[in-house]
Design a protein around this motif. Structure first.
Motif, PDB file in Angstrom:
ATOM      1  N   PRO A  29       0.451  -0.901  -7.315  1.00 34.95           N
ATOM      2  CA  PRO A  29       0.395  -1.338  -5.914  1.00 34.95           C
ATOM      3  C   PRO A  29      -0.986  -1.928  -5.631  1.00 34.95           C
ATOM      4  O   PRO A  29      -1.940  -1.673  -6.378  1.00 34.95           O
ATOM      5  N   ASP A  30      -1.090  -2.700  -4.581  1.00 32.68           N
ATOM      6  CA  ASP A  30      -2.382  -3.310  -4.255  1.00 32.68           C
ATOM      7  C   ASP A  30      -3.361  -2.275  -3.710  1.00 32.68           C
ATOM      8  O   ASP A  30      -4.570  -2.383  -3.936  1.00 32.68           O
ATOM      9  N   LYS A  52       0.857  -1.185   0.000  1.00 36.35           N
ATOM     10  CA  LYS A  52       0.000   0.000   0.000  1.00 36.35           C
ATOM     11  C   LYS A  52       0.889   1.229   0.000  1.00 36.35           C
ATOM     12  O   LYS A  52       1.836   1.317   0.792  1.00 36.35           O
ATOM     13  N   VAL A  53       0.584   2.150  -0.896  1.00 36.83           N
ATOM     14  CA  VAL A  53       1.266   3.449  -0.877  1.00 36.83           C
ATOM     15  C   VAL A  53       0.245   4.458  -0.378  1.00 36.83           C
ATOM     16  O   VAL A  53      -0.830   4.610  -0.972  1.00 36.83           O
ATOM     17  N   CYS A  54       0.579   5.130   0.703  1.00 40.60           N
ATOM     18  CA  CYS A  54      -0.387   6.004   1.368  1.00 40.60           C
ATOM     19  C   CYS A  54       0.006   7.472   1.212  1.00 40.60           C
ATOM     20  O   CYS A  54       1.161   7.798   0.932  1.00 40.60           O
ATOM     21  N   GLY A  55      -0.984   8.330   1.401  1.00 40.93           N
ATOM     22  CA  GLY A  55      -0.700   9.768   1.418  1.00 40.93           C
ATOM     23  C   GLY A  55      -0.518  10.364   0.040  1.00 40.93           C
ATOM     24  O   GLY A  55       0.276  11.290  -0.144  1.00 40.93           O
ATOM     25  N   MET A  56      -1.297   9.876  -0.919  1.00 41.60           N
ATOM     26  CA  MET A  56      -1.225  10.420  -2.278  1.00 41.60           C
ATOM     27  C   MET A  56      -1.999  11.739  -2.313  1.00 41.60           C
ATOM     28  O   MET A  56      -3.176  11.783  -1.956  1.00 41.60           O
ATOM     29  N   ARG A  73      11.806   5.705  -6.662  1.00 38.94           N
ATOM     30  CA  ARG A  73      12.246   5.074  -5.403  1.00 38.94           C
ATOM     31  C   ARG A  73      11.301   3.927  -5.023  1.00 38.94           C
ATOM     32  O   ARG A  73      11.722   2.882  -4.538  1.00 38.94           O
ATOM     33  N   LEU A  74      10.013   4.133  -5.277  1.00 41.45           N
ATOM     34  CA  LEU A  74       9.050   3.063  -4.979  1.00 41.45           C
ATOM     35  C   LEU A  74       9.273   1.852  -5.886  1.00 41.45           C
ATOM     36  O   LEU A  74       9.241   0.708  -5.425  1.00 41.45           O
ATOM     37  N   ALA A  86     -10.848   7.656 -11.308  1.00 39.49           N
ATOM     38  CA  ALA A  86     -10.407   7.127 -12.604  1.00 39.49           C
ATOM     39  C   ALA A  86      -9.284   6.089 -12.488  1.00 39.49           C
ATOM     40  O   ALA A  86      -8.854   5.529 -13.494  1.00 39.49           O
ATOM     41  N   LEU A  87      -8.828   5.817 -11.280  1.00 37.97           N
ATOM     42  CA  LEU A  87      -7.727   4.855 -11.127  1.00 37.97           C
ATOM     43  C   LEU A  87      -8.176   3.447 -11.526  1.00 37.97           C
ATOM     44  O   LEU A  87      -9.362   3.126 -11.442  1.00 37.97           O
ATOM     45  N   PRO A  88      -7.223   2.605 -11.947  1.00 40.33           N
ATOM     46  CA  PRO A  88      -7.600   1.242 -12.351  1.00 40.33           C
ATOM     47  C   PRO A  88      -8.304   0.497 -11.217  1.00 40.33           C
ATOM     48  O   PRO A  88      -7.935   0.633 -10.046  1.00 40.33           O
ATOM     49  N   ALA A  89      -9.295  -0.294 -11.588  1.00 40.89           N
ATOM     50  CA  ALA A  89     -10.107  -0.985 -10.580  1.00 40.89           C
ATOM     51  C   ALA A  89      -9.282  -1.977  -9.756  1.00 40.89           C
ATOM     52  O   ALA A  89      -9.638  -2.297  -8.624  1.00 40.89           O
ATOM     53  N   ALA A  90      -8.180  -2.457 -10.331  1.00 42.27           N
ATOM     54  CA  ALA A  90      -7.371  -3.451  -9.609  1.00 42.27           C
ATOM     55  C   ALA A  90      -6.682  -2.851  -8.381  1.00 42.27           C
ATOM     56  O   ALA A  90      -6.243  -3.584  -7.483  1.00 42.27           O
ATOM     57  N   ILE A  91      -6.549  -1.542  -8.359  1.00 43.47           N
ATOM     58  CA  ILE A  91      -5.932  -0.882  -7.197  1.00 43.47           C
ATOM     59  C   ILE A  91      -7.045  -0.483  -6.236  1.00 43.47           C
ATOM     60  O   ILE A  91      -7.947   0.282  -6.596  1.00 43.47           O
TER      61      ILE A  91
END
Ligand SMILES: O=C(O)c1ccccc1NCC(=O)[C@H](O)[C@H](O)COP(=O)(O)O
Length: 215
Positions: free
Chosen positions: A30-31, A12-16, A205-206, A56-61
């Protein structure tokens, strides 16, 4: 007791909070991606990120909204507006508030601030009211403090609720994370250690971190 500790945890990438880096990070698949709806945070979505960009982000995320001490109605309104799949409750929310969010059809991640002497007994009333725990480092802010806690505190975790491990995870932790065997560990939560500015993630970096973890 969950037995998935030998598997690669979810990421999980947080704080977008920045549209450009959001696209670059989403391309890494990312999941989970986390969005902060706490006005006092430096990563508050606020006016920085329109709901349409998140929707609009991909549904898989799976998109996670992060809230601090909001009531269930406020959380559920944001969930609908931004098309979020999970609500992360990162304050002092009661089991009743967690259950109310869940009753609205939204899986709940309940965060706890871990420091020395953390009392695991406080988790018990939440079992059955939440889908995941998230263990973060106790600090001056409710989250995003950028420091890690002693992960060995989780070695004896014996509840059925899987959890996200958070708090200051950074590139220097790759080797330790690759060898980490913690009962119940479901996902790693990455945030301030992968930023160029609060809310703006460094996709390069990610990507290097993801590749090193999976290598
Ligand atoms: O990141 C924030 O600014 C924040 C503020 C208030 C509540 C929660 C917040 N972040 C939630 C997260 O899940 C973070 O990823 C977690 O706290 C770890 O952050 P970091 O220590 O920077 O890796």
């Amino acid at each position: 007791m969950p037995t998935n500790s030998h598997l690669m945890p979810h990421l999980k990438v947080c704080g977008m909070a920045d549209a450009d880096s959001l696209q670059a990070v989403a391309a890494l698949q990312p999941d989970f991606l986390g969005f902060i709806f706490y006005p006092a945070s430096k990563r508050y979505v606020g006016e920085r990120l329109p709901a349409a960009a998140v929707r609009a982000l991909p549904a898989a995320i799976r998109k996670v909204g992060v809230f601090v001490d909001d009531d269930a109605a406020t959380v559920l309104a944001r969930v609908r507006e931004f098309d979020l799949q999970l609500a992360q409750l990162h304050g002092h929310e009661t089991p009743e508030t967690c259950a109310a969010v869940r009753a609205g059809g939204v899986p709940v991640v309940k965060a706890f601030a871990v420091g020395e002497g953390f009392d695991f007994a406080q988790l018990q009333p939440y079992v059955g009211c939440v889908d995941y725990f998230l263990f973060d480092t106790a600090g001056p802010q409710p989250g995003g403090n950028g420091t890690a806690f002693d992960w060995t505190l989780l070695q004896d975790y014996n509840l059925t609720v899987p959890y996200f491990l958070a708090g200051g995870i950074g590139p220097e932790h790759v080797a330790a994370l690759r060898n980490l065997r913690l009962p119940g560990l479901f996902a790693l939560d990455l945030n301030s250690r992968f930023e160029t500015a609060p809310g703006t993630k460094d996709a390069g970096r990610l990507e290097a971190f993801f590749q090193a973890l999976k290598a």
